[in-house]
Design a protein around this motif. Structure first.
Motif, PDB file in Angstrom:
ATOM      1  N   ASN A  32      -6.739  13.485  -1.842  1.00 59.08           N
ATOM      2  CA  ASN A  32      -7.802  12.688  -1.229  1.00 59.08           C
ATOM      3  C   ASN A  32      -7.215  11.333  -0.837  1.00 59.08           C
ATOM      4  N   THR A  50      -5.421   1.204   1.055  1.00 58.13           N
ATOM      5  CA  THR A  50      -5.703   2.610   0.785  1.00 58.13           C
ATOM      6  C   THR A  50      -5.966   3.340   2.101  1.00 58.13           C
ATOM      7  N   ASN A  96      -0.309   5.246  -5.411  1.00 57.27           N
ATOM      8  CA  ASN A  96      -1.360   5.927  -6.167  1.00 57.27           C
ATOM      9  C   ASN A  96      -1.950   7.037  -5.311  1.00 57.27           C
ATOM     10  N   GLU A  98      -5.090  10.265  -5.401  1.00 56.26           N
ATOM     11  CA  GLU A  98      -6.131  11.074  -6.046  1.00 56.26           C
ATOM     12  C   GLU A  98      -5.861  12.523  -5.647  1.00 56.26           C
ATOM     13  N   ARG A 100      -6.053  16.758  -6.159  1.00 53.79           N
ATOM     14  CA  ARG A 100      -6.674  17.965  -6.684  1.00 53.79           C
ATOM     15  C   ARG A 100      -5.554  18.961  -6.956  1.00 53.79           C
ATOM     16  N   TYR A 106      -8.819  17.236 -11.171  1.00 58.36           N
ATOM     17  CA  TYR A 106      -8.425  16.066 -10.395  1.00 58.36           C
ATOM     18  C   TYR A 106      -7.689  15.072 -11.289  1.00 58.36           C
ATOM     19  N   HIS A 108      -5.558  11.015 -11.111  1.00 61.69           N
ATOM     20  CA  HIS A 108      -5.052   9.858 -10.383  1.00 61.69           C
ATOM     21  C   HIS A 108      -3.608   9.676 -10.821  1.00 61.69           C
TER      22      HIS A 108
END
Length: 120
Positions: A32, A50, A96, A98, A100, A106, A108
């Motif tokens: 993500n 981000t 960083n 996120e 799956r 999930y 981080h």
């Protein structure tokens, strides 16, 4: 299970540019949001930028207009192009993501960090 590996840090003069890269590998189903954070000595870790899987970008005010975050979803890689660097940009930069996992959970994940030093 997952590893983030950053590269591209180093010593640069004020006004110079750097491009950071971060590649994710492991038991990844999808990613993500991905992002960059930084931590200077004596300071807490702070957001730099981000980017979502769809390409929506967000920048912290100190780097807005001087930095561009991008990603290559096929390579599970995120980039940070930094221009007009200032001494106050000196910090360890962390990637960083996120993620799956193939197991459908999930996490981080964080990279190990890459040092950016802006000095003449």
């Amino acid at each position: 299970q997952v590893q983030l590996v950053e590269s591209g840090g180093g010593l640069v003069q004020p006004g110079g540019s750097l491009r950071l890269s971060c590649a994710a590998s492991g038991s990844i189903s999808s990613i993500n949001a991905m992002g960059w954070y930084r931590q200077a000595p004596g300071n807490t870790r702070e957001l730099v930028a981000t980017i979502t899987s769809g390409g929506l970008r967000n920048y912290a005010d100190p780097v807005k207009g001087r930095s561009t975050i991008s990603r290559d979803n096929a390579k599970n890689t995120v980039y940070l192009q930094m221009n007009s660097l200032k001494p106050e940009d000196t910090a360890v930069y962390y990637c960083n993501a996120e993620i799956r996992l193939i197991s459908r959970s999930y996490i981080h994940a964080w990279g190990q960090g890459t040092q950016v030093t802006v000095s003449s």
